[in-house]
Design an enzyme around this catalytic site. Structure first.
Site, PDB file in Angstrom:
ATOM      1  CE  LYS A   1      -1.880   1.615   3.996  1.00  0.00           C
ATOM      2  NZ  LYS A   1      -1.533   3.045   4.155  1.00  0.00           N
ATOM      3  CG  ASN A   2       2.369   2.773   3.555  1.00  0.00           C
ATOM      4  OD1 ASN A   2       1.184   3.019   3.327  1.00  0.00           O
ATOM      5  ND2 ASN A   2       2.853   2.680   4.778  1.00  0.00           N
TER       6      ASN A   2
ATOM      7  NE  ARG B   1      -2.030  12.133   8.385  1.00  0.00           N
ATOM      8  CZ  ARG B   1      -2.047  13.381   8.796  1.00  0.00           C
ATOM      9  NH1 ARG B   1      -3.148  13.895   9.289  1.00  0.00           N
ATOM     10  NH2 ARG B   1      -0.973  14.139   8.728  1.00  0.00           N
TER      11      ARG B   1
ATOM     12  CG  ASP C   1       2.996   1.474   9.538  1.00  0.00           C
ATOM     13  OD1 ASP C   1       2.589   2.286  10.376  1.00  0.00           O
ATOM     14  OD2 ASP C   1       3.077   1.746   8.320  1.00  0.00           O
TER      15      ASP C   1
ATOM     16  NE  ARG D   1       0.263  10.246  10.335  1.00  0.00           N
ATOM     17  CZ  ARG D   1      -0.130   9.197   9.650  1.00  0.00           C
ATOM     18  NH1 ARG D   1      -1.261   8.615   9.953  1.00  0.00           N
ATOM     19  NH2 ARG D   1       0.591   8.716   8.660  1.00  0.00           N
TER      20      ARG D   1
ATOM     21  CB  CYS E   1      -5.068  10.946  11.848  1.00  0.00           C
ATOM     22  SG  CYS E   1      -3.559  10.062  12.143  1.00  0.00           S
TER      23      CYS E   1
ATOM     24  NE  ARG F   1      -7.114   3.981   5.447  1.00  0.00           N
ATOM     25  CZ  ARG F   1      -6.210   4.370   6.343  1.00  0.00           C
ATOM     26  NH1 ARG F   1      -6.520   4.458   7.599  1.00  0.00           N
ATOM     27  NH2 ARG F   1      -4.998   4.695   5.962  1.00  0.00           N
TER      28      ARG F   1
END
Ligand code: UD1
Length: 417
Positions: free
Chosen positions: A22-23, A93, A305, A122, A117, A397
């Site tokens: 994802k990132n 974000r 994470d 952040r 968040c 997500r």
């Protein structure tokens, strides 16, 4: 709203395939804004965040077509609306990642300022300061970042802290700037390297990605390219934790241990047998895990994470461990939910002392953010009885078909609508 119902106590075993990261996918989708020629992306994960990013760049004029083989072709010839609205940015974000590419390609951008968040304030001040150092005029008005620059100019930028999306935004802006940009204190995360590799295949001149000093020689324009997104190291780590906690024995395909040294080291310290093969990782869990202390830091140290997932496995391990979160100021929301399952966790500022208990008991819990949700799934897999996880839109997500993959590994998991 969907919920996840887990009947705990089944050891995970067998094989599943890891999805694209994802990132890495999110900044790479934004990189398509930089060129008028088509970018072909493969190994894209099917995730709500990816769909949100496609919607966002679609609103800007990017045309998206399927390649007939689960990849996408992004055509940015018609980009005409360099705006990211509050409605989009508040859902995700990472939408801030359009700022650098839009400014570089269109000479202007209007991007909503992300709010706080669940895991911390952040701010995005480093993104803004870096672009200003490259000559952009930036104002913040009515909750929007309004940026202008006829052509960005190369600059030497030292970020105040290591920021992943900050590094990515500045690197994307710098590829079309005039002259050389040096980003010092750059994030070394593998996703930054994957983005750099994609940009390089589009004709960018970047060196040093993966180190703390990234050098970019600006070029006039980028061309089309094909890029395969790297495997998701956090999804990989999450399944390894799920197998570890259930006394499982699994093999994860289409992934690499290379991105996960710190996580694998901790799993071995906990007593797991982890082996790397070409493109795959296997894990065999011990009868009972040993508690392992962790401290989150930028890559290559232990990733924030994966913090929540390790808190979950420590809940049933032998002994006590200290978990120290140094990246985000409020990233222990999962602890209170784990306590509802019977965990023994004491929080003191950014430290959590976790003492293993013989077993957790199923209960109804609530997911508060993406990785917190993953830790509740892991806890639910080992808890006695039924665990019902509410608000799993967070999971959707970032984890592709999680209940399907877990079921394939022998877990008893069901999505309840
Ligand atoms: C990215 C990841 C996220 C991960 C995080 C840390 C993506 C889409 N998301 O988030 O999953 O948890 O890296 O590895 O890749 N900061 C500032 N000012 C800034 C930028 C950051 O103060 O301008 C602070 C943040 O509040 C945080 C720290 O720096 O305390 C690191 O944040 P950052 O690396 O920027 O996280 P993200 O890029 O948002």
């Amino acid at each position: 709203m969907d919920k996840l119902l887990i009947q705990g106590g089944f050891p995970l075993s067998g094989e599943v395939s890891i999805s694209g990261a994802k990132n890495a996918a999110l900044p790479i989708l934004c990189a398509s804004l930089l060129s008028a020629e088509a970018l072909h992306i493969t190994n894209l994960p099917h995730l709500n965040d990816v769909a949100t990013m496609l919607r966002l760049i679609g609103q800007m004029g990017v045309e998206v077509t399927m390649d007939g083989n689960s990849g996408l072709i992004l055509d940015s010839r018609g980009v005409n609306s360099p705006t990211a609205s509050y409605d989009m940015v508040k859902t995700m974000r990472a939408s801030i990642l359009v700022l650098g590419p839009l400014l570089a390609r269109c000479g202007e951008a209007k991007v909503s300022l992300p709010g706080g968040c669940a895991i911390g304030a952040r701010p995005v001040d480093q993104h803004i300061k870096g672009l200003q150092a490259m000559g952009a005029e930036i104002r913040v008005e009515n909750g929007y970042i309004l940026a202008k620059a006829s052509r960005l100019k190369g600059a030497r930028i030292v970020t105040d802290m290591v920021t992943v999306t900050g590094t990515e935004n500045l690197m994307m802006a710098a590829v079309l700037a005039e002259g050389e940009t040096v980003i010092e204190n750059a994030a070394c995360e593998p996703e930054v390297v994957d983005l750099a590799n994609c940009l390089i295949s589009m004709g960018a001149r970047i060196s040093g990605a993966g180190t703390g000093s990234i050098r970019v020689q600006g070029v006039e324009r980028l061309h089309g390219a094909t890029h395969a997104v790297m495997p998701d190291r956090i999804e990989t780590g999450t399944y390894l934790c799920a197998a570890a906690v259930t006394r499982g024995n699994i093999r994860l395909l289409n992934t690499s241990v290379g991105y996960l040294d710190s996580v694998v080291q901790k799993l071995r310290e906990a007593g797991c047998d982890v082996a790397a093969e070409q493109g795959a990782i296997t894990l065999k869990a011990p009868q009972r895990l040993k508690a392992v202390s962790i401290r989150t830091e930028p890559y290559p140290a232990f990733p924030t994470d994966m913090q929540a997932q390790f808190m979950a496995i420590n809940c049933v391990a032998e002994g006590s461990a200290v978990i120290r979160e140094t990246i985000f100021e409020n990233r222990f929301m999962h602890a209170v939910e784990l306590i509802r399952l019977g965990a023994d966790i004491k929080i003191d500022a950014n430290n959590a002392l976790v003492t293993g208990v013989p077993h957790l008991d199923g209960a109804t819990v609530m997911a508060t953010d993406l990785r917190a949700s993953a830790s509740l799934v892991i806890a639910g897999l080992v808890a006695q009885g039924e665990t019902l996880i509410e608000r799993i839109y967070h999971l959707d997500r970032g984890y592709e078909r999680i209940e399907e993959k877990l079921t394939r590994l022998g877990a008893n998991v069901r999505r309840v609508r």
